[in-house]
Design an enzyme around this catalytic site. Structure first.
Site, PDB file in Angstrom:
ATOM      1  N   ASP A  71       0.861  -1.185   0.000  1.00  0.00           N
ATOM      2  CA  ASP A  71       0.000   0.000   0.000  1.00  0.00           C
ATOM      3  C   ASP A  71       0.893   1.229   0.000  1.00  0.00           C
ATOM      4  OD1 ASP A  71      -2.283   1.639   0.099  1.00  0.00           O
ATOM      5  OD2 ASP A  71      -2.335   1.643   2.281  1.00  0.00           O
ATOM      6  N   CYS A 108      -4.479  -1.498  -1.905  1.00  0.00           N
ATOM      7  CA  CYS A 108      -4.667  -0.073  -2.167  1.00  0.00           C
ATOM      8  C   CYS A 108      -5.637   0.042  -3.336  1.00  0.00           C
ATOM      9  CB  CYS A 108      -3.306   0.522  -2.536  1.00  0.00           C
ATOM     10  SG  CYS A 108      -3.380   2.239  -3.073  1.00  0.00           S
ATOM     11  N   ASN A 109      -6.758   0.712  -3.110  1.00  0.00           N
ATOM     12  CA  ASN A 109      -7.741   0.859  -4.192  1.00  0.00           C
ATOM     13  C   ASN A 109      -7.193   1.715  -5.327  1.00  0.00           C
ATOM     14  OD1 ASN A 109     -10.697  -0.112  -3.235  1.00  0.00           O
ATOM     15  ND2 ASN A 109      -9.460   0.491  -1.491  1.00  0.00           N
ATOM     16  N   THR A 110      -6.428   2.752  -4.955  1.00  0.00           N
ATOM     17  CA  THR A 110      -5.922   3.666  -5.980  1.00  0.00           C
ATOM     18  C   THR A 110      -4.987   2.920  -6.927  1.00  0.00           C
ATOM     19  OG1 THR A 110      -6.015   5.329  -4.230  1.00  0.00           O
ATOM     20  CG2 THR A 110      -4.903   5.958  -6.269  1.00  0.00           C
ATOM     21  N   CYS A 161     -11.039   3.032   0.179  1.00  0.00           N
ATOM     22  CA  CYS A 161      -9.628   3.353   0.407  1.00  0.00           C
ATOM     23  C   CYS A 161      -9.268   2.587   1.665  1.00  0.00           C
ATOM     24  CB  CYS A 161      -9.434   4.846   0.621  1.00  0.00           C
ATOM     25  SG  CYS A 161      -7.792   5.272   1.278  1.00  0.00           S
ATOM     26  N   TYR A 187      -1.064   8.556  -2.419  1.00  0.00           N
ATOM     27  CA  TYR A 187      -1.084   8.332  -3.874  1.00  0.00           C
ATOM     28  C   TYR A 187      -2.304   8.995  -4.522  1.00  0.00           C
ATOM     29  CZ  TYR A 187       2.415   4.466  -4.007  1.00  0.00           C
ATOM     30  OH  TYR A 187       3.537   3.697  -3.967  1.00  0.00           O
ATOM     31  N   GLY A 188      -3.360   9.189  -3.726  1.00  0.00           N
ATOM     32  CA  GLY A 188      -4.692   9.487  -4.265  1.00  0.00           C
ATOM     33  C   GLY A 188      -4.812  10.689  -5.173  1.00  0.00           C
TER      34      GLY A 188
END
Ligand code: DGL
Length: 293
Positions: A7, A70-72, A206, A39-40
């Site tokens: 992440d 990590c979704n991003t 997130c 990161y978003g």
């Protein structure tokens, strides 16, 4: 060999915990890219390069499989890495490595349908629309991955995303609870205004937000179900490993925690979430790409 969990920061520990509960004997290497968190709000190319670098470090240190917790990174980098980079890594390392994200299992949990299922478009009346609110980073929200993929599978579900630009950073910095609470309340209220009512269910899209899921639960109307991303990922990983015996998750129950940032003990917010002391070691292999941004 081991399972790598990656992440941008500490959010991935919410997924790591569910994975280790599901696979207690497996060996896990966790890497937080705290030198580059959050990161978003970064451009896509940076997210791809940073994610590739994190995976490279984990592969170099013995991971056969890396989970992007990590979704991003899953929304923006996963497909590129799987298609254009992983085949080279396999050739270079001479072993069958892979990288997986966390959005597919979350969408399977939200729709109650396997990923392969795409709805037949029949038209007709929808008796009751189920509204899912997704709280995420700006990068994940801009990708519209949850809207697009859920809409392909369930015509009776509508997805509304709420980007939360500062929240991952505030959690990373262990901001005071009152500050986090105000931020969460503001986003829940903003989303509800946009929908015209509160969502029926919510996805904390997130992984950082799972650390303060009690604040989301409190800000949403009583008993709004949260679709539990860490559990969805853990269930799907167990099935994936059963289908891929060539990937070796290790068997000694090893747990290593690395950061590209400053090594040392976790913040009080994270320690409370973790339920005990936790410390990060310096990242073992430092690829030059880590210093590009
Ligand atoms: N935890 C990450 C996610 O799930 C990213 C947070 C960030 O670095 O902005 O999207």
């Amino acid at each position: 060999m081991a399972i790598g969990v990656f992440d941008s920061g500490v959010g991935g520990l919410s997924v790591h915990r569910a994975l280790t509960e599901a696979l207690p004997q497996a060996d896990f290497l966790f890497l937080a890219d705290q030198a580059h968190v959050p990161y978003g709000g970064r451009p896509g190319e940076e997210i791809v390069a940073l994610t590739r670098n994190g995976c490279e470090i984990l592969f170099q240190n013995g991971a056969d499989l890396v989970i992007l917790a990590c979704n991003t990174a899953s929304a923006i980098a996963l497909r590129r890495l799987q298609q254009t980079w992983i085949p080279d890594v396999r050739r270079r390392l001479g072993r069958p490595v892979n990288v997986l994200g966390i959005i597919v299992p979350t969408i399977e949990a939200a729709t109650g349908l396997p990923w392969e299922h795409e709805a037949e478009r029949r038209g007709g009346r929808i008796e009751k629309l189920d509204v899912i609110g997704v709280f995420s980073t700006p990068g994940t929200a801009a990708s519209r991955v949850y809207e697009i993929e859920i809409d392909k599978r369930r015509q009776d579900v509508a997805v509304f995303s709420e980007p939360c630009p500062d929240l991952a950073r505030l959690i990373e910095e262990a901001a005071p609870r009152a500050r986090l609470e105000a931020e969460v309340k503001g986003h829940v209220a903003a989303l509800s205004r946009r929908i015209g009512r509160a969502p029926d269910r919510a996805i904390l899209g997130c992984t950082h937000y799972a650390i303060i899921d009690d604040l989301f639960q409190a800000a949403l109307p009583r008993a709004t179900p949260l679709i539990h991303q860490p559990k969805a990922v853990a269930d799907s990983l167990s099935l994936y490993l059963a289908r891929h015996p060539e990937l070796n998750p290790g068997h000694s129950g090893r747990r290593d925690f690395y950061t590209t940032g400053s090594p040392g003990p976790a913040t009080p917010l994270l320690t409370a979430f973790w339920g005990g002391p936790l410390a990060f070691a310096a990242c073992p292999v430092n690829s030059s790409a880590a210093n590009r941004f």
